[in-house]
Write a protein that holds these residues in place. Sequence first.
Motif, short mmCIF file in Angstrom:
data_model
loop_
_atom_site.label_atom_id
_atom_site.label_comp_id
_atom_site.label_asym_id
_atom_site.label_seq_id
_atom_site.Cartn_x
_atom_site.Cartn_y
_atom_site.Cartn_z
N ASN A 283 37.68 -5.73 146.06
CA ASN A 283 36.69 -5.76 144.97
C ASN A 283 35.40 -6.48 145.39
O ASN A 283 34.87 -7.32 144.67
CB ASN A 283 37.28 -6.42 143.72
N LYS B 295 34.91 -8.78 147.42
CA LYS B 295 35.06 -10.21 147.67
C LYS B 295 35.78 -10.40 148.99
O LYS B 295 36.63 -9.60 149.38
CB LYS B 295 35.87 -10.88 146.55
N TYR C 271 38.16 -13.01 151.25
CA TYR C 271 39.10 -14.13 151.17
C TYR C 271 39.59 -14.47 152.56
O TYR C 271 39.80 -13.59 153.39
CB TYR C 271 40.30 -13.76 150.29
N SER D 296 44.68 -17.10 148.33
CA SER D 296 43.43 -17.10 147.57
C SER D 296 43.28 -15.81 146.76
O SER D 296 42.78 -15.84 145.63
CB SER D 296 42.23 -17.25 148.51
N VAL D 297 43.71 -14.70 147.31
CA VAL D 297 43.67 -13.43 146.58
C VAL D 297 44.56 -13.55 145.34
O VAL D 297 44.15 -13.22 144.23
CB VAL D 297 44.15 -12.25 147.46
N THR D 298 45.77 -14.04 145.53
CA THR D 298 46.72 -14.19 144.44
C THR D 298 46.19 -15.12 143.37
O THR D 298 46.26 -14.80 142.17
CB THR D 298 48.07 -14.71 144.98
N LEU D 299 45.64 -16.25 143.78
CA LEU D 299 45.10 -17.20 142.81
C LEU D 299 43.92 -16.62 142.04
O LEU D 299 43.73 -16.91 140.86
CB LEU D 299 44.70 -18.50 143.50
N ASP D 300 43.12 -15.77 142.69
CA ASP D 300 41.99 -15.15 142.02
C ASP D 300 42.45 -14.14 140.97
O ASP D 300 41.86 -14.03 139.90
CB ASP D 300 41.07 -14.47 143.03
N VAL D 301 43.52 -13.43 141.26
CA VAL D 301 44.05 -12.45 140.29
C VAL D 301 44.69 -13.17 139.10
O VAL D 301 44.48 -12.81 137.96
CB VAL D 301 45.08 -11.51 140.96
N ASN E 104 44.36 -16.33 137.64
CA ASN E 104 43.65 -17.60 137.52
C ASN E 104 43.82 -18.29 136.17
O ASN E 104 43.11 -19.22 135.87
CB ASN E 104 42.17 -17.39 137.82
N GLU F 21 40.85 -7.44 132.21
CA GLU F 21 40.82 -7.99 133.56
C GLU F 21 42.02 -7.50 134.38
O GLU F 21 41.87 -7.12 135.54
CB GLU F 21 40.81 -9.52 133.51
N LYS G 47 42.08 -5.01 137.72
CA LYS G 47 42.71 -5.39 138.99
C LYS G 47 43.93 -4.53 139.29
O LYS G 47 44.69 -4.80 140.21
CB LYS G 47 43.07 -6.87 138.97
#
Length: 124
Positions: A5, A7, A9, A14-19, A21, A60, A64
């Motif tokens: 998307n 972005k 990482y 970090s990908v998981t935490l962004d999804v 959040n 959201e 995703k």
Amino acid sequence: MYYINDKEYKCSVSVTLDVFNDRWKLAIIWHLLDGNKRFKELHEIISEITQKTLTVKLKELEGKNIIHREVFPEVPPKVVYSLTHIGLQLKPVLSEMHKWGIEYVKEHGTLTNENPCQTALCIM
């Protein structure tokens, strides 16, 4: 590196935490693991969430590709939410989080016989 998307990482965590959040997204997914739900059903199950916040979080998660929103051409409109293939892959992760939460409470809190979860996953 990981790109999704538009972005970048440095780590898959970090990908998981962004999804995921916030707590609402995980609660929505948890309850959709039990089966498809309409907006009203999700709002009743997750009673602490406002309608506006639920709407935002559903959009959201749909953006995703974690959930699928299906609109039926009826009057009044019928909308059903379900998990996508990648969303369904979260079942073992959330099941382990559920088990860990119980163990944490047993060690550091008080566990009652009440079971506030309203999904079959909670009754393991």
